[in-house]
Write a protein that holds these residues in place. Structure first.
Motif, PDB file in Angstrom:
ATOM      1  N   MET A   1      14.089  27.505 -52.591  1.00  0.00           N
ATOM      2  CA  MET A   1      14.398  28.237 -51.350  1.00  0.00           C
ATOM      3  C   MET A   1      13.327  27.882 -50.306  1.00  0.00           C
ATOM      4  O   MET A   1      12.132  28.001 -50.585  1.00  0.00           O
ATOM      5  CB  MET A   1      14.375  29.741 -51.604  1.00  0.00           C
ATOM      6  N   LEU A   2      13.764  27.447 -49.141  1.00  0.00           N
ATOM      7  CA  LEU A   2      12.830  27.108 -48.069  1.00  0.00           C
ATOM      8  C   LEU A   2      12.832  28.258 -47.064  1.00  0.00           C
ATOM      9  O   LEU A   2      13.877  28.581 -46.497  1.00  0.00           O
ATOM     10  CB  LEU A   2      13.246  25.814 -47.366  1.00  0.00           C
ATOM     11  N   LYS A   3      11.702  28.860 -46.888  1.00  0.00           N
ATOM     12  CA  LYS A   3      11.600  29.991 -45.956  1.00  0.00           C
ATOM     13  C   LYS A   3      10.821  29.561 -44.726  1.00  0.00           C
ATOM     14  O   LYS A   3       9.804  28.873 -44.842  1.00  0.00           O
ATOM     15  CB  LYS A   3      10.858  31.164 -46.619  1.00  0.00           C
ATOM     16  N   GLY A   4      11.287  29.988 -43.575  1.00  0.00           N
ATOM     17  CA  GLY A   4      10.519  29.664 -42.378  1.00  0.00           C
ATOM     18  C   GLY A   4      11.345  29.833 -41.126  1.00  0.00           C
ATOM     19  O   GLY A   4      12.578  29.932 -41.188  1.00  0.00           O
ATOM     20  N   PRO A   5      10.690  29.869 -39.984  1.00  0.00           N
ATOM     21  CA  PRO A   5      11.398  30.072 -38.723  1.00  0.00           C
ATOM     22  C   PRO A   5      12.232  28.856 -38.323  1.00  0.00           C
ATOM     23  O   PRO A   5      12.039  27.764 -38.860  1.00  0.00           O
ATOM     24  CB  PRO A   5      10.269  30.315 -37.715  1.00  0.00           C
ATOM     25  N   THR A   6      13.103  29.096 -37.385  1.00  0.00           N
ATOM     26  CA  THR A   6      13.967  28.027 -36.896  1.00  0.00           C
ATOM     27  C   THR A   6      13.154  26.863 -36.345  1.00  0.00           C
ATOM     28  O   THR A   6      12.176  27.065 -35.627  1.00  0.00           O
ATOM     29  CB  THR A   6      14.860  28.593 -35.765  1.00  0.00           C
ATOM     30  N   GLY A   7      13.595  25.673 -36.687  1.00  0.00           N
ATOM     31  CA  GLY A   7      13.021  24.481 -36.065  1.00  0.00           C
ATOM     32  C   GLY A   7      11.637  24.126 -36.530  1.00  0.00           C
ATOM     33  O   GLY A   7      10.908  23.413 -35.831  1.00  0.00           O
ATOM     34  N   CYS A   8      11.244  24.618 -37.707  1.00  0.00           N
ATOM     35  CA  CYS A   8       9.895  24.296 -38.168  1.00  0.00           C
ATOM     36  C   CYS A   8       9.900  23.095 -39.115  1.00  0.00           C
ATOM     37  O   CYS A   8       8.839  22.644 -39.562  1.00  0.00           O
ATOM     38  CB  CYS A   8       9.240  25.496 -38.840  1.00  0.00           C
ATOM     39  N   GLY A   9      11.087  22.550 -39.452  1.00  0.00           N
ATOM     40  CA  GLY A   9      11.134  21.328 -40.241  1.00  0.00           C
ATOM     41  C   GLY A   9      11.734  21.488 -41.629  1.00  0.00           C
ATOM     42  O   GLY A   9      11.605  20.595 -42.467  1.00  0.00           O
ATOM     43  N   LYS A  10      12.421  22.564 -41.899  1.00  0.00           N
ATOM     44  CA  LYS A  10      12.984  22.786 -43.235  1.00  0.00           C
ATOM     45  C   LYS A  10      14.047  21.730 -43.562  1.00  0.00           C
ATOM     46  O   LYS A  10      14.014  21.104 -44.629  1.00  0.00           O
ATOM     47  CB  LYS A  10      13.607  24.199 -43.326  1.00  0.00           C
ATOM     48  N   THR A  11      14.947  21.551 -42.639  1.00  0.00           N
ATOM     49  CA  THR A  11      16.040  20.605 -42.882  1.00  0.00           C
ATOM     50  C   THR A  11      15.512  19.175 -42.981  1.00  0.00           C
ATOM     51  O   THR A  11      15.922  18.398 -43.847  1.00  0.00           O
ATOM     52  CB  THR A  11      17.088  20.722 -41.762  1.00  0.00           C
ATOM     53  N   ARG A  12      14.579  18.869 -42.083  1.00  0.00           N
ATOM     54  CA  ARG A  12      14.000  17.535 -42.125  1.00  0.00           C
ATOM     55  C   ARG A  12      13.278  17.312 -43.461  1.00  0.00           C
ATOM     56  O   ARG A  12      13.326  16.215 -44.031  1.00  0.00           O
ATOM     57  CB  ARG A  12      13.035  17.352 -40.948  1.00  0.00           C
ATOM     58  N   PHE A  13      12.660  18.342 -43.952  1.00  0.00           N
ATOM     59  CA  PHE A  13      11.948  18.250 -45.233  1.00  0.00           C
ATOM     60  C   PHE A  13      12.935  17.946 -46.375  1.00  0.00           C
ATOM     61  O   PHE A  13      12.687  17.081 -47.223  1.00  0.00           O
ATOM     62  CB  PHE A  13      11.204  19.564 -45.504  1.00  0.00           C
ATOM     63  N   VAL A  14      14.074  18.656 -46.369  1.00  0.00           N
ATOM     64  CA  VAL A  14      15.069  18.418 -47.421  1.00  0.00           C
ATOM     65  C   VAL A  14      15.597  16.988 -47.322  1.00  0.00           C
ATOM     66  O   VAL A  14      15.763  16.295 -48.341  1.00  0.00           O
ATOM     67  CB  VAL A  14      16.234  19.430 -47.313  1.00  0.00           C
ATOM     68  N   GLU A  15      15.831  16.539 -46.103  1.00  0.00           N
ATOM     69  CA  GLU A  15      16.309  15.159 -45.927  1.00  0.00           C
ATOM     70  C   GLU A  15      15.277  14.168 -46.462  1.00  0.00           C
ATOM     71  O   GLU A  15      15.619  13.186 -47.133  1.00  0.00           O
ATOM     72  CB  GLU A  15      16.572  14.891 -44.439  1.00  0.00           C
TER      73      GLU A  15
END
Lengths: 270, 364
Positions: free
Chosen positions: A40-54
Motif C-alpha cells: 500500500m502506497l500512502k501519500g498526498p496527491t502528486g508526490c510520486g506514488k504512481t511514478r514509483f510503481v511504474e
C-alpha cells in the motif's frame, strides 16, 4: 488468448521511468515483491506514488495494470463480466483478473474511492491464499508468484464516509510517501521539466511556502507533479508568474484570496 | 304638510307634535311653525311650551292676542327664561279670566319677582371695578404667557449649562490619559480638532477625544482627513446634539461613511487575509495580522501576530501600497520565524556556542 497476450504486452514498460528515490522505498518494495506481499502506497496527491510503481514495474520486469478507482467502480469492473459479442455472451476479464493471470503488478490507484464490494474481491488476493474468485463465472484464479497487488491511498482524503477499513489496511505493507526534500525535489523538477537549477530551486521554494498553508484553508499543498508542470511551461517560454498561476495557484484552490497569496509568494521568488 | 318640519320650519319638528299641528287651522300652520321657530331661537324650552299653547290661540283666530302673548313671553324670557316658560304655559288660561287685566298683572308680578330690586351704588361699583380688572387681566394675559415661556427657556438653558459644566469636568479628567497615549506627531491636529468640538459641546468632545485618538494613532485618517471628519461632525452636531454625539462616538452610519470617504490608501481589512496567508506561508507558523489600532489590546511583539497599519498610503496607487504591506508582513513573518523577540541576554553563551559549532571559531 493471443489478444490478451498482446494486451498485456502493451502494459509492459520499455523505457525506465524516471524516479529519484527519497529513502529506502525501492529496497522495501523489492523485498515485498520477493516475499509476495501486497503493498500500500500512502501519500498526498502528486508526490510520486504512481511514478514509483511504474519505476518498480520496469525495475522488476513486470507488466503493470493500473486502475484509477472511482466511486462507480464495482467489483465486476475489476474482476470481469459477461458481455454480448455478436450473437453470443462472452466473458470479459476485468483489469485485475488480467493482471493476476499474467502475473504482473495490479495497481489500484486511490482504492478508497471505489465501491465497498471491491475490497471483498481483493482480500483473498492479499493473504496467503492469493486467489481471485470469479463468482459469476464459477471459477477461482490462483495468482502466480510473480503477481503483486499494489494499492494507493491518500490519507488526506479520508473522511467518515471514505476510509479504508483496518481489516483492509492491515493486509498490506505500507510505504509512506511525502513531497521530496527540497534538493531532491529540485532535481526531479529539473529532470522532468527541463528547467535549469535556478528555476527549479525557486519553484521548490514556492512549493515549500505554499505547503505551509495546508492547515489554513488548503486541502493539499502543491504537488511535485504541479511543479513539474510549472517547469514545463516555463521551459516552453511562459513567464514564470503566469506559469505558476496556471499550474499552482488555480488548480489547488478556488479561494481567490488564497490564490492571490500564493501568487504573491510566486512573485517573491520570481 | 309634514309634521316633521320642512325647510321653513327648521328643527321645530323635533318638538311640534302631529296633534299640535293638526289643531292649527291649515291655512295658519306655516305661521304657527314660523312663530314657534322664532321663540325657540330665544330658548329651546320656551319654544316647546309656546308650541303647546299656540294652537288654541290660533283656533280663536285672534292674531292680536297671539302677538300679545308672544310679546309677553319674549319680555319675561328677557329677564329669566325659566320664568318665561312658566308664564308661557299659564298665560293662555289667564286671557280667559273674567278680569282682562289679571294677565297683565300676573306678568308684571312674575317679571318684578324675577328681576329683583335694582342694584345699589355699591354693587354697581363692584361690578364696574370687576369689569375693569377683568379687562386688565385680559390685556396682560399674553405677557404672562410670554413670561412663562421665558422662564421655561431660561430653566432649560440652566439645565444645559449644568450638563455642560458636568461634561466639561469629565472631559478635563479624561483628556490627560488620552493625551498620554497620543503619538506626538498627531498632537497639534488632535488638540485643534478636539478643541473645536469641545467649544460646541463638551459631551460630544468626550466622544471625539476617544475616537480621534483611535483614528490618528491607528493611522486610519490623515490630519486633513481628521479635520474634515470633525467639520462634518460639527455640522451634524449643530442640527441635533444627540445625533452629533453619536457621530463623534462613531456610532452613526454617516460617521463611518464619511470616514470611509476620507480614507486614503489601501485599507488593511481589504488585504488582511491575503497578508495573513502570505505571512503564514513564509514563516510556516499560524500568523495573525492585526491592525495598529489593536496594538493596545495585544502584545506588540507577540509570537503569533504581526501589527500592520490600518491603512497603507505611502504611494498613490494601491498596488504599490500592497507591496508595502507585503514588505511589512514579510518582515513581521521573519521576526516570528526567527524568534527575534524571543532572544534574551541569558541565551548569549549558548548562542555563541551554537554559532561556533555551525560556522567555525571565527563566526561568533
Amino acid at each position: 488468448m493471443a489478444v490478451e497476450t498482446q494486451k498485456m504486452e502493451d502494459f509492459r514498460l520499455e523505457e525506465e521511468p524516471y524516479y529519484l528515490p527519497v529513502g529506502d522505498e525501492v529496497e522495501l518494495f523489492t523485498a515485498a515483491y520477493e516475499a509476495h506481499l501486497p503493498v500500500m502506497l500512502k501519500g498526498p496527491t502528486g508526490c510520486g506514488k504512481t511514478r514509483f510503481v511504474e519505476h518498480m514495474s520496469w525495475r522488476l520486469g513486470r507488466t503493470l495494470v493500473t486502475v484509477g478507482c472511482h466511486e462507480d467502480l464495482t467489483a465486476s469492473d475489476l474482476v470481469g463480466k459477461y458481455t454480448l459479442r455478436g450473437d453470443e455472451t462472452v466473458w470479459q476479464d476485468g483489469p485485475l483478473t488480467t493482471a493476476v493471470k499474467a502475473g504482473g503488478i495490479a495497481y489500484l490507484d486511490e482504492i478508497v474511492e471505489a465501491r465497498k464490494d471491491t475490497t471483498v474481491v481483493i482480500h483473498p488476493l492479499t493473504d496467503d491464499r492469493r486467489i481471485l474468485p470469479l463468482e459469476k463465472k464459477g471459477e477461482v484464479v490462483q495468482a502466480p508468484l510473480d503477481f503483486q497487488l499494489v494499492i494507493s491511498y491518500n490519507p488526506g482524503y479520508q473522511s467518515v464516509l471514505k476510509d479504508l477499513k483496518h481489516s483492509t489496511k492491515q493486509r498490506f505493507v505500507a510505504l509512506e510517501f511525502d513531497y521530496p526534500a527540497a534538493d531532491l525535489e529540485e532535481e526531479i523538477v529539473k529532470q522532468e521539466s527541463g528547467v535549469d537549477g535556478d528555476v527549479a530551486e525557486r519553484l521548490v521554494k514556492v512549493a515549500e511556502k505554499v505547503r505551509n498553508l495546508r492547515t489554513h484553508g488548503l486541502e493539499e499543498g502543491v504537488s511535485t507533479r504541479l511543479l513539474v508542470y510549472a517547469g514545463q511551461l516555463i521551459h516552453g517560454g511562459v513567464e514564470p508568474s503566469a506559469a505558476c498561476e496556471a499550474t499552482i495557484c488555480r488548480p489547488i484552490t478556488d479561494d481567490l484570496e488564497m490564490q492571490r497569496s500564493i501568487l504573491e509568494l510566486v512573485n517573491t521568488q520570481f | 304638510m309634514s309634521t316633521q318640519g320642512g325647510g321653513a320650519a327648521g328643527n321645530v319638528g323635533m318638538y311640534v307634535g302631529r296633534d299640535m299641528l293638526a289643531a292649527v287651522p291649515e291655512d295658519r300652520r306655516d305661521d304657527y311653525l314660523r312663530l314657534v321657530q322664532e321663540i325657540s331661537d330665544l330658548k329651546y324650552q320656551l319654544g316647546v311650551e309656546v308650541a303647546r299653547q299656540l294652537p288654541r290661540l290660533f283656533q280663536e283666530q285672534d292674531d292680536e292676542a297671539i302677538e300679545h302673548y308672544l310679546d309677553q313671553v319674549r319680555a319675561i324670557a328677557g329677564v329669566g327664561w325659566k320664568s318665561g316658560v312658566e308664564v308661557a304655559r299659564q298665560l293662555p288660561d289667564l286671557y280667559h279670566a273674567p278680569d282682562p287685566g289679571i294677565a297683565e298683572a300676573y306678568v308684571e308680578i312674575v317679571t318684578e319677582a324675577t328681576v329683583g330690586p335694582p342694584d345699589d351704588d355699591k354693587t354697581q361699583a363692584f361690578a364696574a371695578e370687576l369689569e375693569d380688572l377683568e379687562r386688565e387681566l385680559r390685556e396682560i394675559e399674553p405677557k404672562q404667557q410670554r413670561a412663562t415661556e421665558l422662564k421655561s427657556l431660561l430653566a432649560a438653558r440652566d439645565r444645559r449649562d449644568e450638563r455642560r459644566r458636568k461634561h466639561a469636568q469629565e472631559l478635563a479628567a479624561a483628556l490627560p490619559p488620552i493625551l498620554a497615549r497620543l503619538r506626538p506627531k498627531h498632537r497639534d491636529c488632535y488638540m485643534l480638532e478636539v478643541r473645536l468640538v469641545a467649544a460646541a459641546d463638551p459631551e460630544a468632545a468626550l466622544e471625539a477625544a476617544n475616537t480621534m485618538l483611535d483614528l490618528l494613532n491607528g493611522e486610519r485618517v490623515s490630519h486633513d482627513g481628521a479635520a474634515e471628519w470633525v467639520r462634518r461632525g460639527l455640522d451634524v452636531l449643530e442640527k441635533n446634539k444627540e445625533v452629533g454625539r453619536g457621530y463623534f462616538r462613531m456610532g452613526s452610519k454617516y460617521s463611518l461613511e464619511v470616514l470611509e470617504e476620507l480614507r486614503e490608501g489601501l485599507a488593511l481589512r481589504q488585504v488582511a487575509r491575503v497578508l495573513k496567508l502570505y505571512a503564514t506561508a513564509l514563516s510556516g507558523r499560524d500568523v495573525a495580522v492585526r491592525g495598529i489600532d489593536e496594538m493596545d489590546s495585544v502584545d506588540r511583539f507577540g509570537p503569533d501576530h504581526i501589527i500592520l497599519p490600518a491603512d497603507m498610503r505611502f504611494f498613490e496607487d494601491d498596488d504599490r501600497n500592497f507591496v508595502a504591506y507585503k514588505v511589512a508582513a514579510a518582515h513581521g513573518a521573519a521576526r516570528i520565524e526567527f524568534g527575534t523577540y524571543r532572544f534574551t541576554l541569558d541565551e548569549i553563551p549558548d548562542t555563541v556556542d551554537d554559532l561556533t559549532t555551525k560556522y567555525g571559531p571565527g563566526a561568533a
